[in-house]
Motif scaffolding. Structure first.
Motif, PDB file in Angstrom:
ATOM      1  N   LEU A  96       1.867  -5.942 -12.066  1.00  0.00           N
ATOM      2  CA  LEU A  96       0.623  -5.680 -12.777  1.00  0.00           C
ATOM      3  C   LEU A  96      -0.593  -6.033 -11.928  1.00  0.00           C
ATOM      4  N   LEU A  97      -0.555  -7.223 -11.318  1.00  0.00           N
ATOM      5  CA  LEU A  97      -1.700  -7.683 -10.533  1.00  0.00           C
ATOM      6  C   LEU A  97      -1.899  -6.794  -9.314  1.00  0.00           C
ATOM      7  N   ALA A  98      -0.805  -6.426  -8.649  1.00  0.00           N
ATOM      8  CA  ALA A  98      -0.926  -5.575  -7.476  1.00  0.00           C
ATOM      9  C   ALA A  98      -1.549  -4.240  -7.860  1.00  0.00           C
ATOM     10  N   GLY A 110      -4.021  -0.951  -6.375  1.00  0.00           N
ATOM     11  CA  GLY A 110      -3.585   0.421  -6.592  1.00  0.00           C
ATOM     12  C   GLY A 110      -2.119   0.671  -6.252  1.00  0.00           C
ATOM     13  N   PRO A 111      -1.665   1.921  -6.524  1.00  0.00           N
ATOM     14  CA  PRO A 111      -0.247   2.274  -6.441  1.00  0.00           C
ATOM     15  C   PRO A 111       0.397   2.085  -5.071  1.00  0.00           C
ATOM     16  N   GLY A 112      -0.256   2.533  -3.999  1.00  0.00           N
ATOM     17  CA  GLY A 112       0.375   2.497  -2.672  1.00  0.00           C
ATOM     18  C   GLY A 112       0.833   1.099  -2.303  1.00  0.00           C
ATOM     19  N   ALA A 113      -0.077   0.149  -2.430  1.00  0.00           N
ATOM     20  CA  ALA A 113       0.238  -1.229  -2.067  1.00  0.00           C
ATOM     21  C   ALA A 113       1.298  -1.798  -3.009  1.00  0.00           C
ATOM     22  N   THR A 135       7.500  -0.016 -12.723  1.00  0.00           N
ATOM     23  CA  THR A 135       6.352   0.251 -11.856  1.00  0.00           C
ATOM     24  C   THR A 135       5.838   1.667 -12.072  1.00  0.00           C
ATOM     25  N   LEU A 136       6.761   2.621 -12.131  1.00  0.00           N
ATOM     26  CA  LEU A 136       6.368   4.017 -12.358  1.00  0.00           C
ATOM     27  C   LEU A 136       5.572   4.157 -13.649  1.00  0.00           C
ATOM     28  N   VAL A 137       6.125   3.574 -14.717  1.00  0.00           N
ATOM     29  CA  VAL A 137       5.488   3.722 -16.025  1.00  0.00           C
ATOM     30  C   VAL A 137       4.121   3.032 -16.049  1.00  0.00           C
ATOM     31  N   MET A 138       4.036   1.842 -15.442  1.00  0.00           N
ATOM     32  CA  MET A 138       2.755   1.132 -15.452  1.00  0.00           C
ATOM     33  C   MET A 138       1.712   1.872 -14.617  1.00  0.00           C
ATOM     34  N   MET A 139       2.152   2.505 -13.530  1.00  0.00           N
ATOM     35  CA  MET A 139       1.237   3.305 -12.721  1.00  0.00           C
ATOM     36  C   MET A 139       0.635   4.431 -13.544  1.00  0.00           C
ATOM     37  N   LEU A 140       1.529   5.135 -14.237  1.00  0.00           N
ATOM     38  CA  LEU A 140       1.061   6.234 -15.082  1.00  0.00           C
ATOM     39  C   LEU A 140       0.134   5.706 -16.171  1.00  0.00           C
ATOM     40  N   ALA A 141       0.493   4.545 -16.735  1.00  0.00           N
ATOM     41  CA  ALA A 141      -0.327   3.975 -17.801  1.00  0.00           C
ATOM     42  C   ALA A 141      -1.723   3.632 -17.279  1.00  0.00           C
ATOM     43  N   PHE A 142      -1.777   3.103 -16.067  1.00  0.00           N
ATOM     44  CA  PHE A 142      -3.070   2.792 -15.466  1.00  0.00           C
ATOM     45  C   PHE A 142      -3.890   4.054 -15.252  1.00  0.00           C
ATOM     46  N   ARG A 143      -3.197   5.090 -14.735  1.00  0.00           N
ATOM     47  CA  ARG A 143      -3.919   6.305 -14.373  1.00  0.00           C
ATOM     48  C   ARG A 143      -4.384   7.068 -15.592  1.00  0.00           C
TER      49      ARG A 143
END
Lengths: 129, 189
Positions: B47-49, B54-57, B92-100
């Motif tokens: 979450l913090l990263a 952002g996603p790449g890191a 991670t995938l789901v949280m990325m999408l949720a952020f975006r």
């Protein structure tokens, strides 16, 4: 905490309760066992099947999986996993199972033990009148 | 400290912290007969990263965490490792999408709960694949219920940590303080 967050919380709750309900319904819909069968699968293939009543209390059977032998033990019309070569022992912690649809699953050793209701002669699905 | 140096330092700390949490969580006894019911502590780092860099890191942080955590825990390339990996990648995938997609609707709390749920579901999917049996989904409702409090807890923790960063530092702009209305005023640090 935004409105969206609360919506997600409620959604997850609803899905969880729905899944509970679904499982309960499936258990009810399962035919009541004429003769309950214990089915043992390794790697998705059935390796053993015997009536639950035939397994005397305290009687043990070995099941061979990729890690070694998992041991199941009979009780008063129930069955459990006594020992298993897996690291986490989730299957042993599962305890006794006896009702149709219940299962003991050992992921590391690829063993699934579940109880099936006996093969009952089912009537017709429906009748038009 | 230059921006690049700071970024590298933060990401390294996140990998280290994530590894520690990963190992610590592996040491906790399984909760009764619920496989995979975990606190999801390592999700905090994901979450913090995501929020800060952002996603790449984040993919680097998550990948290194699972690898190092499994090495230290002695589970590398065992079933446990692949289950961890599946859970980490799925959440991670789901949280990325949720952020975006959800940045207008969700705060970090919602993202965290989604991540916790995704973690459990992807682990169950992989487990079902491994044993060629769908019976394991019997555990799904229990795990979903369990993911609610743990997801909230991790979300609140992440909210506290993110407060320590100036808004400009994070790649994700909060519309609102994620802790508002969740944490009593008395706890505000």
């Amino acid at each position: 905490m935004t409105r969206g967050d609360k919506l997600i919380l409620v959604l997850v709750l609803v899905v969880a309760l729905g899944a509970f309900g679904f499982l309960a319904l499936r258990r009810q819909a399962a035919p009541s066992p004429a003769v309950a069968q214990v089915v043992v699968e390794v790697d998705g293939k059935e390796v053993e099947r015997f009536p639950l009543a035939n397994l005397r209390a305290g009687e043990r059977r070995r099941v061979r999986g990729p890690l070694g032998y998992s041991v199941i033990e009979g009780g008063e019309n129930k069955v459990r996993m006594v020992s298993s070569p897996c690291p986490d022992k989730v299957c042993v912690a599962r305890g006794w199972i006896s009702a149709p649809g219940e299962a003991i699953v050992c992921v590391p050793n690829h063993v699934v033990v579940h109880v099936e209701g006996g093969a009952q002669k089912q009537g017709y699905d429906a009748l038009t009148q | 400290m230059g921006g690049q140096t700071r970024r590298l330092l933060h990401l390294s700390l996140l990998v280290a912290g994530g590894t520690a949490l990963h190992v610590f969580e592996g040491l906790l006894p399984a909760l009764g007969a619920l496989p995979g019911a975990k606190l999801g502590l390592a999700n905090l780092v994901t979450l913090l990263a995501l929020a800060l860099y952002g996603p790449g890191a984040t993919w680097w942080v998550v990948g290194l965490r699972v690898l190092l955590g499994s090495l230290l825990g002695g589970t590398l390339l065992t079933t446990t490792f692949f289950l961890s990996l599946a859970g980490a990648v799925g959440s991670t995938l789901v949280m990325m999408l949720a952020f975006r997609l959800g940045r207008r609707v969700l705060s970090i709390m919602g993202v965290s709960v989604l991540g916790a749920v995704a973690h459990n579901v992807s682990q169950l999917l992989l487990a079902a694949l491994l044993i060629q049996h769908l019976g394991i989904f019997f555990y799904l409702p229990y795990l979903l219920l369990f993911a609610l409090p743990t997801g909230c807890f991790i979300g609140i923790t992440a909210g506290y940590v993110l407060r320590l960063f100036p808004p400009a530092a994070s790649s994700y702009r909060w519309k609102k303080d994620p802790l508002r209305g969740v944490v009593p005023k008395a706890w505000n640090m």
